[in-house]
Every structure is written in C-alpha cells, then in structure tokens.
Design a protein around this motif. Structure first.
Motif, PDB file in Angstrom:
ATOM      1  N   SER A 154       0.753  -1.346   0.084  1.00 58.88           N
ATOM      2  CA  SER A 154       0.029  -0.001   0.110  1.00 58.88           C
ATOM      3  C   SER A 154       0.896   1.445   0.152  1.00 58.88           C
ATOM      4  CB  SER A 154      -1.115  -0.035   1.183  1.00 58.88           C
ATOM      5  OG  SER A 154      -1.743  -1.114   1.273  1.00 58.88           O
ATOM      6  N   PHE A 155       1.946   1.078   0.767  1.00 63.13           N
ATOM      7  CA  PHE A 155       2.891   2.409   0.787  1.00 63.13           C
ATOM      8  C   PHE A 155       3.352   2.752  -0.551  1.00 63.13           C
ATOM      9  CE2 PHE A 155       7.345   3.986   1.295  1.00 63.13           C
ATOM     10  CZ  PHE A 155       6.979   5.103   1.954  1.00 63.13           C
ATOM     11  N   ALA A 156       4.007   1.630  -1.381  1.00 65.81           N
ATOM     12  CA  ALA A 156       4.510   1.701  -2.408  1.00 65.81           C
ATOM     13  C   ALA A 156       3.426   2.329  -3.427  1.00 65.81           C
ATOM     14  CB  ALA A 156       5.206   0.452  -2.940  1.00 65.81           C
ATOM     15  N   GLN A 157       2.270   1.502  -3.600  1.00 68.13           N
ATOM     16  CA  GLN A 157       1.265   2.104  -4.482  1.00 68.13           C
ATOM     17  C   GLN A 157       1.034   3.591  -4.205  1.00 68.13           C
ATOM     18  OE1 GLN A 157      -1.640  -1.165  -4.060  1.00 68.13           O
ATOM     19  NE2 GLN A 157      -1.760  -1.194  -6.298  1.00 68.13           N
ATOM     20  N   GLU A 158       0.850   4.041  -3.084  1.00 74.05           N
ATOM     21  CA  GLU A 158       0.681   5.368  -2.879  1.00 74.05           C
ATOM     22  C   GLU A 158       1.825   6.355  -3.286  1.00 74.05           C
ATOM     23  OE1 GLU A 158      -1.817   8.288  -1.664  1.00 74.05           O
ATOM     24  OE2 GLU A 158      -2.309   6.123  -1.499  1.00 74.05           O
TER      25      GLU A 158
END
Length: 226
Positions: free
Chosen positions: A65-69
């Motif tokens: 989720s962090f990376a996608q954000e």
C-alpha cells in the motif's frame, strides 16, 4: 562518496531494523527507520530519500500500500521490498506494486548494500534518452508509460527497464544473462522466470502493432524487431 545516501527504512521488527540501520550507517548511508508504513509515509513526505527499503507485512499501512501510494507521483525513487515470502508470485506481486527489487529474508547485509547501490547506479541521468517511438507506440521510460492511440499502459519499473533495454538494442539479440545482471542484479533461474513473465506482458501490450515482435532466441536471449 562524500555525501551520505539517504535511506528510508520501514521495518516493524525493531531488532532487525536496528541491525539494518547500524550496518548501513557504517557504509556512508544515513538511515531513517520507521516501525510501520504510516510513519514511513509521513517521513517520506518530509524528506527526499535516495532509496526506500520496505518490509511488506507491517501494521497501519503495509509495504504494498505504501509503495502504490508514492508511485502515484514518484516513479523513480528505488524501492526494495523485504519479505519472508519467497514464491515466484510473491516476487511478481512486489514488482507489480511498484518495487524495483525484492530481497527474501533472511538476507546478508552485503547483498542489501550491493542491491541498493545497483539501483542507485541505474537511475537515469538528465541527459539519457527518455522518449522512444516504437511503431505506433510512444514510450516514456521515466514516466513508465506506453501509449498507443487511445490506449495508455502504466508499466512497472521492471517492465519499463526491460523495454528500454530492448529498444536500445532493437533488431539485435539481447543476451538474457546480461539483461538479468543489468536489471535484476543477479542471473539465476528464479529471476530468469520473472523476466520471461515480463516479456510476455510486454508482448501483449505491444500487440496492437503487428510490425513489432519480441522473439526468443533459443539459448541466447531476446530480440525486439520493429
């Protein structure tokens, strides 16, 4: 290196995080260590890390989720995922969610350092070619976008890197072992299978132009014909 390399580390295992931080800081890195993805995201917005080392399973905000954000606005900062998951699909999921590399636990600090430096060395400079024309397509490497008329394909970092390498050697054979070392940093069976998957995905995205082909050259590698 005179300037320290800024690393954002997100690792919820406090002991492991401390070991990574101390090990990197003996090698001219400056490390900001966070214990969850939410904290890491706040630090990311307040600093400009040269690279991100990111555990996948974390509280509050997981690594994917962090990376996608951040990939919504930042396509270039290298991300290395850390995970105990080691199946081919787990690694592919990491690349699909915006990772540039995937390191399986347990790992050696030497390998982590080499992989970070390898990713930093491959960041394109301002004078490198970014825009390519491929038949009816246009391709931006830094934006990781492939366009064809009304079709827009958002590529993963690895897809973009593979396509760029093929384009730089179009109509020539790209040796598979050399490509793996350049893009993956390691030539082994596991990474070879991952590369085959990315080649298949690129073929589908380029299928709107019949004059473009990515062919397998048995025992050697691939050739982009266009």
């Amino acid at each position: 290196m005179n300037d320290k390399i800024n690393i954002l580390l997100a690792e919820d295992e406090a002991t492991l995080g401390l070991i990574i931080k101390e090990s990197l800081e003996t090698r001219n890195f400056h490390v900001t260590h966070c214990l969850d993805g939410q904290e890491a995201y706040k630090h990311y917005n307040n600093m400009k890390p040269d690279a991100i080392v990111l555990d996948i399973m974390m509280p509050k905000k997981d690594g994917f989720s962090f990376a996608q954000e951040i990939r919504k606005t930042d396509k270039t900062t290298p991300i290395i995922f850390l995970s105990a998951k080691s199946q081919v699909q787990d690694v592919l999921d990491g690349f699909h969610h915006g990772g540039n590399d995937y390191l399986k636990k347990p790992f050696s600090m030497e390998e982590l350092i080499v992989r970070i430096q390898g990713l930093l060395d491959r960041i394109p400079n301002k004078n490198s070619i970014d825009e390519f024309n491929i038949g009816i397509y246009t391709f931006s490497y830094t934006k990781q976008i492939l366009k064809c008329e009304d079709n827009i394909f958002n590529l993963t970092h690895r897809e973009a890197a593979v396509l760029k390498l093929l384009l730089e050697h179009k109509n020539e054979i790209v040796d598979k072992s050399e490509a793996l070392l350049e893009i993956w940093g390691k030539d082994d069976f596991f990474n070879g299978r991952s590369m085959d998957v990315f080649i298949s995905k690129l073929r589908k995205k380029l299928s709107f132009d019949s004059s473009i082909q990515i062919i397998n050259v048995r025992g050697r590698g691939y050739r982009l014909i266009c």
